[in-house]
Design an enzyme around this catalytic site. Structure first.
Site, PDB file in Angstrom:
ATOM      1  N   LYS A  17       5.640  -2.562   7.936  1.00 36.48           N
ATOM      2  CA  LYS A  17       6.684  -1.732   7.333  1.00 36.48           C
ATOM      3  C   LYS A  17       7.973  -2.554   7.253  1.00 36.48           C
ATOM      4  O   LYS A  17       8.594  -2.864   8.273  1.00 36.48           O
ATOM      5  CB  LYS A  17       6.888  -0.483   8.186  1.00 36.48           C
ATOM      6  N   ILE A  70       0.810  -1.222   0.000  1.00 33.34           N
ATOM      7  CA  ILE A  70       0.000   0.000   0.000  1.00 33.34           C
ATOM      8  C   ILE A  70       0.844   1.272   0.000  1.00 33.34           C
ATOM      9  O   ILE A  70       0.307   2.382   0.022  1.00 33.34           O
ATOM     10  CB  ILE A  70      -0.945   0.027   1.222  1.00 33.34           C
ATOM     11  N   GLY A 123      11.654   1.461   2.680  1.00 33.78           N
ATOM     12  CA  GLY A 123      11.205   0.193   2.124  1.00 33.78           C
ATOM     13  C   GLY A 123       9.741   0.259   1.737  1.00 33.78           C
ATOM     14  O   GLY A 123       9.245   1.312   1.324  1.00 33.78           O
ATOM     15  N   ASP A 182      10.320  15.036  10.204  1.00 32.32           N
ATOM     16  CA  ASP A 182       9.749  14.767   8.884  1.00 32.32           C
ATOM     17  C   ASP A 182       8.219  14.929   8.907  1.00 32.32           C
ATOM     18  O   ASP A 182       7.479  14.100   8.372  1.00 32.32           O
ATOM     19  CB  ASP A 182      10.123  13.364   8.417  1.00 32.32           C
ATOM     20  N   GLY A 241       8.731   3.935   0.470  1.00 33.89           N
ATOM     21  CA  GLY A 241       9.526   5.121   0.745  1.00 33.89           C
ATOM     22  C   GLY A 241      10.986   4.746   0.831  1.00 33.89           C
ATOM     23  O   GLY A 241      11.390   3.627   0.455  1.00 33.89           O
ATOM     24  N   GLY A 242      11.779   5.686   1.354  1.00 32.86           N
ATOM     25  CA  GLY A 242      13.213   5.431   1.444  1.00 32.86           C
ATOM     26  C   GLY A 242      13.548   4.278   2.370  1.00 32.86           C
ATOM     27  O   GLY A 242      14.600   3.642   2.237  1.00 32.86           O
TER      28      GLY A 242
END
Length: 534
Positions: free
Chosen positions: A56, A31, A37, A155, A34-35
């Site tokens: 994740k 779904i 995984g 972030d 990103g950096g």
């Protein structure tokens, strides 16, 4: 094995369970990525309470190593807050480095802003609630942890704000987060710059000095995304301007009063006072000087205040839209609107869209010209609201009293005693905005009154034509229509009589018109039953 890893033993989930839940990391379960995984949607077995989760999985080329992985685990396992995504467990078998979190069914905020259909569905009130939740989550990170520590997320962005089934905001992704002491008013860390372009604090980017104010800047960017419906990294157009990035428009329109930054999908929903407060705190968040940026608790207070203003206006409009009828001869909507305007101090404000929304409702009744009963209801409420507001003004309202309904005090229903009127009416120091509303409301009342008269002329005229056609004039009609010389008046002249169009007659205009309508119907039925004489 470190002490933190020992404390995490209770969160261990076997790789076998994760492989089963993700169907061996099937692409159809993926779904997001990103950096770090990829992220998979899964459902754990009964042993783990059948949790729907987001898995994740750290990629082989991830920017994170084992130290970063365990540091993040140690950090997030201690988070317990409604607006922080819940940590479920982890796996570190072999080369696999996996974290498991609660699944937020409505996905990330950026997906809703990017999709026109989804963006349209998030009304202004909902956007304020999302921002308020995210602010509370950020406040928890900055000041709510144990052991005198604070977490600087590093972030903050709309992609890292998830939404559950009730659209409650959940801050996620702490892979770049840093822990610092909370006992220093201005926690500063010297680190390599990290974060997502367009959201990163320019001061942090230029100096490598990380502080909690860096998170405040990033959150301010998210606030402007919510206000405008524009993602910060996608070029957009506003009016005739060429496509540009959001923050270019933010700086350009900082002193603009036309609210060009408001998403066109929500323009007709927002209260000006609510938007003004929201914009004010958003601009403070992205202030170039980090010392001038607000504390997170101040941001929470301002967004909460903006939400209250918006919800109060929404509640008032919702009440108005319902046909609440009359009570003891008094138009309930008029009194309710007036009391709300007083309680919420709208009559004394210099900025609100509530008046515009009310006028829109009255004008909608005017557009439905043929529905006389509906218009009479709104005429009764609009005119009585006008009277109540005029009675409240401490300014010289002599000019207002010359309007069509300026002398309504003389015709105010006997059911409203002077004592009760004194209890209801309060003196206020109104602003120019209220005077403008009075002018608009007066025009609405005039239009409704005029249309109702024209409608009733047609109805009574048709009855008279039927009487003449039948060569029969009902005695009742003659009795009602005789003038001082004993001659029959024109039907429309009847409508000019005070006993037909006064606020003393029952439930004001609505009841008067209803009585006249019933009489006309009765006369028509009697005429049709009479023989025709030749």
């Amino acid at each position: 094995m470190s002490s933190s890893q020992v404390n995490l033993q209770g969160y261990l989930i076997p790789l076998e369970e994760i492989i089963r839940a993700t169907e061996d990391f099937s692409p159809k379960r993926c779904i997001g990525s990103g950096g770090f995984g990829e992220v998979y949607k899964a459902q754990l077995s009964e042993k783990w309470h059948n949790h729907k989760v987001a898995v994740k999985r750290m990629g082989r080329d991830s920017y994170q190593g084992d130290n970063e992985f365990y540091n993040e685990l140690d950090m997030i396992s201690r988070f317990h807050h409604e607006n922080i995504i819940s940590f479920i467990g982890y796996c570190d078998e072999g080369k696999e480095r996996i974290m498991v979190f609660e699944f937020a069914i409505n996905g990330s905020l950026d997906h809703h802003l990017q999709d026109p259909y989804k963006r349209r569905r998030i009304k202004w009130t909902q956007r304020l609630k999302i921002c308020l939740g995210a602010a509370r989550g950020l406040n928890y990170l900055h000041s709510g942890l144990e052991n005198a520590t604070r977490v600087i997320h590093r972030d903050i962005k709309s992609a890292n704000i998830l939404l559950d089934d009730n659209f409650v905001a959940k801050i996620c992704d702490f892979g770049l987060s840093k822990v610092g002491p909370i006992n220093q008013p201005n926690t500063q860390l010297y680190t390599k710059v990290a974060g997502t372009p367009f959201y990163v604090d320019p001061r942090y980017h230029e100096s490598n000095i990380l502080s909690k104010e860096s998170d405040i800047y990033s959150f301010g960017v998210v606030l402007f995304e919510m206000l405008s419906g524009m993602l910060v990294y996608l070029p957009w157009s506003i009016g005739d301007d060429r496509p540009q990035l959001l923050m270019n428009f933010v700086r350009r329109y900082e002193l603009d009063n036309e609210d060009k930054l408001i998403d066109y999908e929500i323009r007709d929903q927002v209260d000006n006072g609510s938007v003004h407060l929201f914009k004010e705190i958003a601009y403070q968040c992205v202030h170039p000087n980090f010392k001038d940026r607000p504390q997170i608790y101040t941001i929470i207070e301002k967004i909460d205040e903006a939400l209250n203003i918006q919800e109060n206006g929404d509640a008032l409009i919702k009440c108005v839209m319902g046909d609440v009828g009359f009570s003891h001869g008094k138009p309930v909507a008029a009194f309710t609107i007036y009391k709300c305007l007083l309680h919420l101090k709208y009559l004394e404000t210099e900025r609100t869209s509530v008046f515009d929304r009310l006028i829109h409702i009255f004008n909608s009744a005017i557009e439905d010209r043929d529905n006389t009963a509906h218009m009479a209801y709104w005429l009764s409420n609009a005119s009585n609201l006008l009277f109540l507001i005029q009675k409240s003004l401490t300014v010289d309202s002599a000019s207002a009293s010359k309007s069509l309904f300026g002398t309504m005090a003389m015709g105010f229903p006997s059911s409203v005693s002077s004592t009760h009127l004194k209890e209801v009416v309060q003196q206020v120091e109104c602003k120019q905005l209220t005077l403008h509303f009075i002018q608009q409301l007066t025009e609405c009342v005039k239009k409704m009154y005029s249309i109702i008269r024209e409608n009733m002329k047609k109805k009574v005229g048709s009855i008279l034509a039927l009487c003449i056609q039948s060569n029969f004039v009902q005695a009742t009609f003659i009795n009602k229509g005789l003038n001082e010389k004993g001659k029959i008046q024109r039907p429309q002249t009847l409508l000019m009589h005070r006993n037909c169009c006064t606020f003393n007659n029952g439930q004001y205009v609505k009841a008067g018109l209803a009585e006249l309508t019933r009489w006309c119907i009765q006369e028509q039925e009697e005429i049709q039953d009479k023989p025709t004489y030749t």
